[in-house]
Design an enzyme around this catalytic site. Structure first.
Site, short mmCIF file in Angstrom:
data_model
loop_
_atom_site.label_atom_id
_atom_site.label_comp_id
_atom_site.label_asym_id
_atom_site.label_seq_id
_atom_site.Cartn_x
_atom_site.Cartn_y
_atom_site.Cartn_z
CB CYS A 75 12.37 -4.65 1.46
SG CYS A 75 11.30 -4.27 2.86
CD GLU A 135 7.18 -8.85 1.62
OE1 GLU A 135 6.47 -7.86 1.32
OE2 GLU A 135 8.29 -9.05 1.14
CB CYS A 154 9.57 -7.38 4.74
SG CYS A 154 8.33 -6.18 4.19
CB CYS A 209 6.35 -4.38 2.22
SG CYS A 209 7.76 -3.39 1.72
CB ILE A 242 -0.92 0.01 1.24
CG1 ILE A 242 -1.75 -1.29 1.30
CG2 ILE A 242 -1.83 1.24 1.22
CD1 ILE A 242 -2.46 -1.52 2.62
CD GLU A 243 3.71 1.81 -4.48
OE1 GLU A 243 3.31 2.63 -5.34
OE2 GLU A 243 4.61 0.96 -4.69
N1 THU Z 1 7.63 -4.13 -1.79
C1 THU Z 1 6.95 -5.06 -1.07
O1 THU Z 1 5.72 -4.96 -0.91
N2 THU Z 1 7.64 -6.09 -0.54
C2 THU Z 1 8.98 -6.28 -0.70
O2 THU Z 1 9.56 -7.15 -0.08
C3 THU Z 1 9.72 -5.45 -1.66
C4 THU Z 1 9.08 -4.16 -1.99
C5 THU Z 1 6.89 -3.01 -2.39
C6 THU Z 1 7.13 -1.67 -1.77
C7 THU Z 1 6.73 -0.75 -2.91
O3 THU Z 1 5.33 -0.59 -2.88
C8 THU Z 1 7.09 -1.54 -4.16
O4 THU Z 1 7.22 -2.90 -3.75
C9 THU Z 1 8.37 -1.09 -4.83
O5 THU Z 1 9.42 -1.03 -3.93
#
Ligand code: THU
Length: 129
Positions: free
Chosen positions: A86, A55, A89, A53, A43-44
């Site tokens: 990332c 996860e 997470c 993220c 969710i950005e």
């Molecule tokens: N993102 C995740 O949801 N999980 C990860 O482990 C890597 C990155 C998302 C964050 C952002 O919304 C998009 O991927 C690009 O970085």
């Protein structure tokens, strides 16, 4: 052993991703030890650092509903290789999951690789003593 149901649910969860900035949907599906499943997506936010993220959405949903005993996690991303979670997470996984908990990482193609939390984040900071 890969839980194919959890894989399917992680892929499905990515369809709810709110990604107007990166256009990179991520989905996660988390199974508790008593068999309940919590899903999550990324969710950005226009203030990029506030992004959550996939996860962490799934983990926080489960913990906020009172669950702290987990069996398995699956994560899907539209990457060529199975998605690499990332660092933030990985740290949250280390907080709530046993070191041996299996995390299934899923690529755009559906290819999977299974790694434990300990493999994803060795020598983690989890003990303040
Ligand atoms: N993102 C995740 O949801 N999980 C990860 O482990 C890597 C990155 C998302 C964050 C952002 O919304 C998009 O991927 C690009 O970085």
């Amino acid at each position: 052993m890969v839980d194919t149901n959890l894989v399917d649910l992680a892929i499905e969860a990515s369809q709810k991703a709110y990604v107007p900035y990166s256009h990179f949907p991520v989905g996660a599906a988390l199974k508790t030890k008593d068999g309940q499943i919590f899903t999550g997506c990324n969710i950005e936010n226009a203030s990029f650092g506030l992004t959550n993220c996939g996860e962490r959405t799934a983990i926080f949903k489960a913990v906020s509903e009172g669950h702290t005993e987990f069996a398995e996690l699956a994560v899907y991303g539209t990457t060529e290789d199975p998605i690499s979670p990332c660092g933030a997470c990985r740290q949250v996984m280390a907080e709530f999951f046993e070191p041996t908990l299996p995390v299934t990482l899923i690529a755009k193609s559906g290819a999977t690789v299974v790694m434990t939390v300990e493999e994803l984040l060795p020598y983690s900071f989890t003990d303040l003593k």
